[in-house]
Scaffold this active site. Structure first.
Site, PDB file in Angstrom:
ATOM      1  N   PHE A 180       0.804  -1.222   0.000  1.00  0.00           N
ATOM      2  CA  PHE A 180       0.000   0.000   0.000  1.00  0.00           C
ATOM      3  C   PHE A 180       0.835   1.269   0.000  1.00  0.00           C
ATOM      4  O   PHE A 180       0.348   2.335  -0.373  1.00  0.00           O
ATOM      5  CB  PHE A 180      -0.887   0.023   1.254  1.00  0.00           C
ATOM      6  N   LYS A 189      -1.916  -7.146  -9.118  1.00  0.00           N
ATOM      7  CA  LYS A 189      -2.796  -7.071  -7.950  1.00  0.00           C
ATOM      8  C   LYS A 189      -2.277  -5.980  -7.031  1.00  0.00           C
ATOM      9  O   LYS A 189      -1.344  -6.172  -6.249  1.00  0.00           O
ATOM     10  CB  LYS A 189      -2.863  -8.389  -7.185  1.00  0.00           C
ATOM     11  N   GLU A 193      -5.323  -3.433  -1.764  1.00  0.00           N
ATOM     12  CA  GLU A 193      -6.738  -3.120  -1.642  1.00  0.00           C
ATOM     13  C   GLU A 193      -6.979  -1.900  -0.754  1.00  0.00           C
ATOM     14  O   GLU A 193      -8.105  -1.389  -0.677  1.00  0.00           O
ATOM     15  CB  GLU A 193      -7.498  -4.326  -1.069  1.00  0.00           C
ATOM     16  N   SER A 207       5.706  -7.031   3.040  1.00  0.00           N
ATOM     17  CA  SER A 207       6.291  -7.447   4.318  1.00  0.00           C
ATOM     18  C   SER A 207       7.091  -8.742   4.173  1.00  0.00           C
ATOM     19  O   SER A 207       6.889  -9.526   3.236  1.00  0.00           O
ATOM     20  CB  SER A 207       5.188  -7.644   5.355  1.00  0.00           C
ATOM     21  N   CYS A 247       9.807   1.370   3.172  1.00  0.00           N
ATOM     22  CA  CYS A 247      10.761   0.300   3.439  1.00  0.00           C
ATOM     23  C   CYS A 247      12.191   0.818   3.432  1.00  0.00           C
ATOM     24  O   CYS A 247      13.098   0.145   3.896  1.00  0.00           O
ATOM     25  CB  CYS A 247      10.603  -0.834   2.427  1.00  0.00           C
ATOM     26  N   GLU A 295      10.148  -4.196  12.135  1.00  0.00           N
ATOM     27  CA  GLU A 295       9.955  -3.020  11.286  1.00  0.00           C
ATOM     28  C   GLU A 295       8.668  -2.341  11.743  1.00  0.00           C
ATOM     29  O   GLU A 295       7.573  -2.891  11.589  1.00  0.00           O
ATOM     30  CB  GLU A 295       9.852  -3.420   9.813  1.00  0.00           C
TER      31      GLU A 295
END
Length: 499
Positions: A151, A175, A178, A228, A283, A383
């Site tokens: 995201f 994909k 969402e 992740s 990240c 993280e």
């Protein structure tokens, strides 16, 4: 305000999903539902893959020059619609508009790199490798590729995947997350406006079931993932077991080393921006600051500067950081801050109770700083993906290198110093994939590959640069030898005219 419905995108058209499972897309500053996104059915995913497989038959034969021209038009359209795309990012993700515009710019770099496909996708040749024998290689597309994105960068991360995959002759099923899909969908619309044919680029939405179906689907040949470590490891193992080529860019715990000879104001300004920008949802955020020697005396200044950062909705251009993406994300960050206090770290700056006028329901967390942080504490080991800085003090540069190399992650790191020797020593001995020297966020430009290492990356080849061309193509080596025709049997005249 009307709530938009997010479509699927299959065979060049927007398609309303027949799914019974729809999820809300929420503005993280207001909790207002701005869109609804479907979790695609198994049949819809199969259809997207099937049309991509059929489109591959013709798309793979389209000339490099034509693919280049489409990418040139695509980058021009993205540039033209930067403000629109950034506004959509901010509405659903929450990051500030300047940050969102910077994200679009980073995505543009990759599309611009794809415009060089006529020189990127070249093979090799050895003339007379043996007597009258030529050996040459071809870089050919694989087939249907797929991408699963996180995201936190809904424009940049898709651009890390489909532009080069498509430019090299593959077709694609994407994909997106969402949680903030609208900007990604607009990006896909612009790609089709640029001339990408129907079926070449398709979009499905969903959660773990759709991701698993993509991993298992026999007609998908390669899969790119960014997200992740937990999910990325699952994706890598499952898709790899299904025979796919996989690249999985995963979690991080990035360290920024500050040497006492560094430019003090620049180092402090840059490390604060790196850690707290995008509310820490990057990240590549340098969330652990390692102060070497006398640089530990700069800690009070780091804390005071962090206190001045403005928290607000992303639409306020003077805000330094916006909300976290969801209430769940905020709760997780708050829980980790509380664990740091419980485990003995010193909470030097607490951002848990920040309030923003006019936005009482926003998912806001202010800049937070821990000192006396040690491995074994959750705030160091995990993280956080929020605006939380962990500060560690060491005596020497070698101590810093040893400390960082002991961390299992190896995504990115930075060092601030005015010593060429220290910089060279650091870049040589640090076991991290991406290194910044007086650069706070060491993401390389798009014509170099994204090269995280260790627990931050699975797969030999990363996105962008030369590695992405290798990832999205397979090498075919041809060994050829041609004989002079036998005049009597061939019935041809082989006399060579010298006129």
């Amino acid at each position: 305000m009307s709530v938009r419905e997010i479509p699927l995108f299959i065979n060049g058209e927007k398609v309303r999903s027949s799914s019974d499972d729809w999820r809300d897309v929420v503005n993280p500053a207001t909790q207002e539902v701005v869109a609804r996104v479907p979790f695609a059915t198994e049949a819809e995913v199969n259809t997207a893959v099937a049309v991509a497989k059929e489109a591959f038959k013709s798309w793979r034969k389209v000339s490099l020059a034509q693919r280049m021209r489409i990418m040139l038009r695509f980058q021009a359209l993205v540039r033209e619609h930067t403000e629109e795309l950034a506004a959509l990012i901010t509405e659903e993700h929450g990051k500030t508009l300047p940050d969102a515009e910077g994200e679009v710019g980073r995505g543009l770099e990759v599309i611009e790199h794809a415009c060089s496909i006529t020189s990127l996708q070249l093979g090799e040749i050895a003339e007379n490798a043996a007597g009258n024998v030529n050996v040459y290689s071809l870089q050919q597309p694989l087939g249907v590729g797929a991408g699963i994105t996180a995201f936190n960068f809904p424009i940049m991360l898709p651009c890390f995947m489909f532009p080069l995959a498509i430019a090299t002759g593959n077709t694609f099923v994407l994909k997106p997350s969402e949680q903030d899909p609208t900007s990604t969908m607009r990006l896909v619309e612009l790609a089709h406006e640029a001339g990408i044919p129907p079926g070449v680029l398709n979009v499905v939405h969903g959660g773990p079931d759709v991701a698993n179906q993509i991993c298992d689907h026999p007609d998908i040949k390669a899969l790119s993932f960014i997200g992740s470590t937990h999910v990325g490891t699952h994706i890598y193992d499952r898709a790899g077991a299904a025979g796919k080529r996989v690249q999985s860019m995963m979690g991080a715990k990035n360290h920024c080393v500050i040497m006492p000879d560094a430019n003090r104001s620049q180092a402090i300004h840059n490390v604060i921006g790196s850690c707290f920008g995008a509310a820490g949802q990057r990240c590549m955020a340098n969330s652990v600051v390692v102060l070497v020697g006398q640089a530990k005396e700069w800690l009070p200044e780091i804390i005071e500067h962090s206190k001045t950062m403005k928290v607000g909705p992303g639409t306020q251009r003077d805000a330094d950081l916006g909300p976290l993406v969801s209430p769940q994300a905020r709760n997780r960050v708050i829980n980790l801050i509380e664990s740091g206090v419980a485990e003995g770290a010193t909470l030097a700056l607490d951002g848990r109770d920040v309030s923003v006028d006019g936005y009482p329901e926003g998912n806001f967390v202010g800049p937070t700083i821990f000192t006396d942080v040690k491995p074994g504490m959750r705030v160091y080991d995990e993280e956080i993906f929020g605006p939380v800085m962990c500060v560690v003090c060491v005596d020497t540069l070698d101590d810093a290198i040893e400390f960082i190399n002991a961390n299992p992650n190896g995504n990115g790191t930075s060092i601030f110093t005015n010593s060429g020797w220290a910089a060279r020593h650091y870049e040589a001995d640090i076991d991290v994939g991406q290194v910044g020297i007086n650069v706070p966020i060491p993401v390389p430009v798009a014509f170099f590959s994204f090269t995280g290492s260790r627990a931050s990356k699975l797969g030999d080849l990363g996105p962008n640069g030369k590695q992405a061309i290798q990832f999205w193509t397979q090498t075919k080596t041809v060994t050829s030898r041609w004989f002079e025709p036998d005049n009597e049997s061939a019935g041809v005249n082989t006399t060579i005219s010298m006129k």
